[in-house]
Design a protein around this motif. Sequence first.
Motif, PDB file in Angstrom:
ATOM      1  N   SER A 185      -9.101  -3.815  12.889  1.00 55.57           N
ATOM      2  CA  SER A 185      -8.534  -2.177  12.800  1.00 55.57           C
ATOM      3  C   SER A 185      -7.215  -2.046  13.658  1.00 55.57           C
ATOM      4  N   ARG A 186      -7.527  -2.741  14.806  1.00 52.93           N
ATOM      5  CA  ARG A 186      -6.144  -2.771  15.932  1.00 52.93           C
ATOM      6  C   ARG A 186      -5.204  -3.592  15.438  1.00 52.93           C
ATOM      7  N   ALA A 187      -5.684  -4.782  14.662  1.00 50.80           N
ATOM      8  CA  ALA A 187      -4.672  -5.787  14.167  1.00 50.80           C
ATOM      9  C   ALA A 187      -4.103  -5.256  13.077  1.00 50.80           C
ATOM     10  N   LYS A 188      -4.468  -4.654  12.099  1.00 54.10           N
ATOM     11  CA  LYS A 188      -4.020  -4.067  10.877  1.00 54.10           C
ATOM     12  C   LYS A 188      -2.883  -2.621  11.340  1.00 54.10           C
ATOM     13  N   ALA A 217       4.541  -4.956   8.358  1.00 51.60           N
ATOM     14  CA  ALA A 217       4.108  -6.274   7.841  1.00 51.60           C
ATOM     15  C   ALA A 217       2.913  -6.167   7.122  1.00 51.60           C
ATOM     16  N   LEU A 218       2.022  -5.247   7.174  1.00 52.30           N
ATOM     17  CA  LEU A 218       0.831  -5.065   6.565  1.00 52.30           C
ATOM     18  C   LEU A 218       1.088  -5.151   4.728  1.00 52.30           C
ATOM     19  N   ILE A 219       2.129  -4.481   4.293  1.00 55.07           N
ATOM     20  CA  ILE A 219       2.598  -4.773   3.023  1.00 55.07           C
ATOM     21  C   ILE A 219       3.692  -5.410   2.791  1.00 55.07           C
ATOM     22  N   PRO A 226      -0.235  -9.605  -2.656  1.00 50.17           N
ATOM     23  CA  PRO A 226       1.414  -9.528  -2.349  1.00 50.17           C
ATOM     24  C   PRO A 226       1.584 -10.739  -1.629  1.00 50.17           C
ATOM     25  N   PHE A 227       0.860 -11.117  -0.744  1.00 49.72           N
ATOM     26  CA  PHE A 227       1.250 -12.173   0.349  1.00 49.72           C
ATOM     27  C   PHE A 227       1.159 -13.628  -0.508  1.00 49.72           C
ATOM     28  N   TYR A 228       0.171 -13.704  -1.331  1.00 52.68           N
ATOM     29  CA  TYR A 228       0.093 -14.979  -1.920  1.00 52.68           C
ATOM     30  C   TYR A 228       1.046 -15.168  -3.289  1.00 52.68           C
ATOM     31  N   SER A 229       1.473 -13.905  -3.721  1.00 56.01           N
ATOM     32  CA  SER A 229       2.439 -13.833  -4.744  1.00 56.01           C
ATOM     33  C   SER A 229       3.870 -14.498  -4.190  1.00 56.01           C
TER      34      SER A 229
END
Length: 269
Positions: free
Chosen positions: A29-32, A40-42, A84-87
Motif C-alpha cells: 500500500s505504501r509502495a502504491k 507511475a502507478l498507471i 498496461p506495463f506489459y503492453s
Amino acid sequence: MAEKELKSIITHLQSLKPNTLSTAPSLLSRAKLALLKLDALIPSPKTSPAHLELAQTVLELGAFTSIHLRDTDSFTRYYQYLQPFYSLQTGSKHGRGKKGGNREKVTGLYLLLLLSGGDYAGFHTVLEGLEGSGEESEFIAYPVRLEQALMEGSYDRVWGETKGERVPSEEFGVFSEVLINTIRSEIASCSERAYPSLPISNAKNLLFLDSEGAVVQFAQSRGWVAKDGRIWFPEQEAENAAAERDVVSASGAVIENTLGYARKLETIV
C-alpha cells in the motif's frame, strides 16, 4: 523522496520470509502511494522508463505475494494493474517498459487461476490474446497442458503435473490444492452419476485423498453415505434417468480410466 522510499520498500518486500509475509500488504500500500506521487502507478507518455521499471517490480511483487497469501482477488487486481506495463513491452516503438520481468510467469499463473475456477472461456480468451508471444514459455505451456488433460478427462495426468519437478515454480504449486479440488469435484459428479456405490479404498485414490477418513469426510460434505466399507451415492430420480443415460455412459468411461489409475496406485503402494 518518493523514489528513494519506493526503492527501500522494494528491498524490504524482496527480503520478506514466509513467516513475515503478513506485513507485505501494508508495504505494498505504501509502495502504491509512492507510485501515485511519481505518476507511475498507471503508465503514461510522461512516465520515465526508470519509474516504469520500479512500478512493474512493485506490482509483480504484489502479484506473487498475493498468491503466497492465498488471496486470489488481490492477485487478479495486480494482474490487471500489470497489463498496461506489459503492453508497453510489445506495443511501443520506443522500447518503453521494463525489459524481461515476469510477464510470462504472471500470465501463466493467471491462466492457472482461471483453470482452477473452471473459467475455460476466460482461459482461452487470455491465451488467444498472447498472439504467439510467450507461448513457448514453460510458464504458459504448463497451464495449457493441464487444460488439455482436463478436457480429455485425464485426471491422473493433471495430478501428475501438479506434483514434483513438472511444476514451473513455487507460486504455481500454491494453486495445486485449488486445482485438485476442482478435479475432485468433477470426479465426484461423474461418480455419483455413473455408479450406485464405490469401495472407500478405491474412492480414496480416485478422489486423490490422503486417507479413508478423508473420504468419509468428503462424502458427508456431498450428502453421500459411508457404510460397510463403501460410499453409497444418492439414487437418481426416476424422471431424470432417461435424460442422464448418455451422460452416465460418458462419465463411466472417464471413471473407468481413473479407477484403472487408482488400482495401479494400489499395486505400487
